[in-house]
Write an enzyme that holds these catalytic residues in place. Structure first.
Site, PDB file in Angstrom:
ATOM      1  N   GLU A   1      62.136  52.701  67.584  1.00 32.96           N
ATOM      2  CA  GLU A   1      63.679  52.218  68.124  1.00 32.96           C
ATOM      3  C   GLU A   1      64.004  50.773  67.265  1.00 32.96           C
ATOM      4  OE1 GLU A   1      64.633  48.379  70.505  1.00 32.96           O
ATOM      5  OE2 GLU A   1      61.774  48.802  71.455  1.00 32.96           O
ATOM      6  N   ASP A  53      69.191  43.125  87.775  1.00 28.56           N
ATOM      7  CA  ASP A  53      69.148  42.990  86.397  1.00 28.56           C
ATOM      8  C   ASP A  53      68.061  44.268  85.816  1.00 28.56           C
ATOM      9  OD1 ASP A  53      69.352  43.147  83.717  1.00 28.56           O
ATOM     10  OD2 ASP A  53      69.630  41.303  83.308  1.00 28.56           O
ATOM     11  N   ASP A  69      66.729  51.230  80.013  1.00 25.57           N
ATOM     12  CA  ASP A  69      64.327  52.023  79.908  1.00 25.57           C
ATOM     13  C   ASP A  69      64.798  52.854  80.919  1.00 25.57           C
ATOM     14  OD1 ASP A  69      65.716  50.667  77.486  1.00 25.57           O
ATOM     15  OD2 ASP A  69      63.700  49.425  77.691  1.00 25.57           O
ATOM     16  N   LYS A  71      57.924  44.493  79.266  1.00 25.64           N
ATOM     17  CA  LYS A  71      57.310  43.308  78.675  1.00 25.64           C
ATOM     18  C   LYS A  71      56.848  42.562  79.433  1.00 25.64           C
ATOM     19  CE  LYS A  71      62.262  44.156  77.617  1.00 25.64           C
ATOM     20  NZ  LYS A  71      63.169  43.926  77.596  1.00 25.64           N
TER      21      LYS A  71
END
Ligand code: PSU
Ligand code: MN
Length: 289
Positions: free
Chosen positions: A10, A121, A125, A142
């Protein structure tokens, strides 16, 4: 059929994940690690309104220093492709483009997910992974996310969460979140067998392979957690939301840990690029469907 297995990389981590010149170094290093493991890297981005699957070193340098690059998740692709300019691709946009170029494996640091305290939120992905047939190698979502809610979403979406040499979900900077993964595998061949079975039976979407950060490079859970909690407080106080949340938090965590989080992030990225190249080879070795 490709002659040499390809690993997609990415570009959002170049434009929004690390500051210059760390971003340039890590982007070039990841390409190097993929080549060292006998695969071909393809860093994906939008340059001057055009899709690029595989960047030259000069183009990576340009992205690393450019100021006006839009962070593109899937929905943003149309804006940059239609109106022009540069765009860096998140995991979502990278896998969308990679799969359409018949690339079967992608490496990243951590995928997006559900933000802490902001259960609506949810990174695109996750939704893109649910509909795009590609294997994404990461060190877990993450750690600044709500990992438990992220796992719940992945389950709802039907995305397999595969622990690579681990029984628990890695927590990005730390080796374990203590949350169990669906299945543990210990070799690239086992990943390839799962992927192949899924494609053979037309199961939709991709797979998430979660690799713990190498032991010697991991942050202690306490250090990581304290920095993440403080960064989240600062993000909430500053009203940072949506696409800006991840870059803001990563920069704050870097400051709070005196750069240790950046070194850990680089180490896990290199490790993931290596494992991704090995998985790409294992997939390549299986007879075509
Ligand atoms: N992990 C990192 N650095 C990053 C990202 C993830 O260590 O910059 C990026 C990836 O591109 C990921 C994106 O797809 O953040 C998720 O952003 P969002 O939550 O806005 O979907
Ligand atoms: Mn997000």
């Amino acid at each position: 059929m490709q002659h040499c297995p390809i690993v997609a990389l990415e570009s959002t981590l170049i434009t929004h994940g690390f500051a210059y010149p760390d971003n340039l170094h890590i982007a070039l290093e990841l390409e190097h690690v993929v080549r060292e493991n006998s695969a071909q890297p393809a860093t994906i981005a939008i340059l001057d309104g055009k899709v690029r699957v595989g960047l030259t070193e000069a183009e990576i340098r340009l992205l690393a220093q450019a100021q006006n690059v839009r962070k593109c998740s899937t929905r943003d692709l149309g804006y940059v492709l239609g109106l022009g300019g540069h765009g860096s691709t998140t995991v979502a946009a990278t896998i969308f483009l990679a799969a359409r170029h018949n690339i079967r494996v992608m490496a990243t640091g951590g995928i997006g997910g559900v933000h802490r305290g902001h259960p609506f939120d949810v990174s695109a992905d996750l939704t893109e992974l649910a509909r795009t047939p590609i294997t994404v190698v990461c060190a877990g979502p993450k750690a600044l996310l709500d990992l438990e809610l992220t796992l719940e979403h992945l389950e709802t979406l039907g995305v397999p969460v595969i622990g690579y040499q681990t029984d628990t979900l890695p927590a990005f900077f730390a080796r374990s979140s203590r949350l169990p993964v669906d299945v543990r595998v210990d070799t690239p061949e086992e990943v390839a067998r799962i992927v192949r079975a899924r494609r053979e039976h037309a199961l939709p979407g991709g797979e998430l392979v979660c690799v713990p950060i190498p032991e010697s490079e991991a942050l202690s859970e306490d250090v990581a957690e304290a920095a993440i909690a403080e960064a989240q407080r600062r993000a909430d106080a500053a009203g940072v939301r949506g696409a800006a949340a991840t870059p803001f938090m990563l920069a704050e965590i870097a400051r709070l840990t005196n750069g240790a989080s950046v070194r850990a992030n680089m180490a896990l990225l290199r490790n993931n690029a290596r494992v991704a190249a090995q998985i790409a080879h294992a997939l390549h070795a299986l007879p075509a469907l």
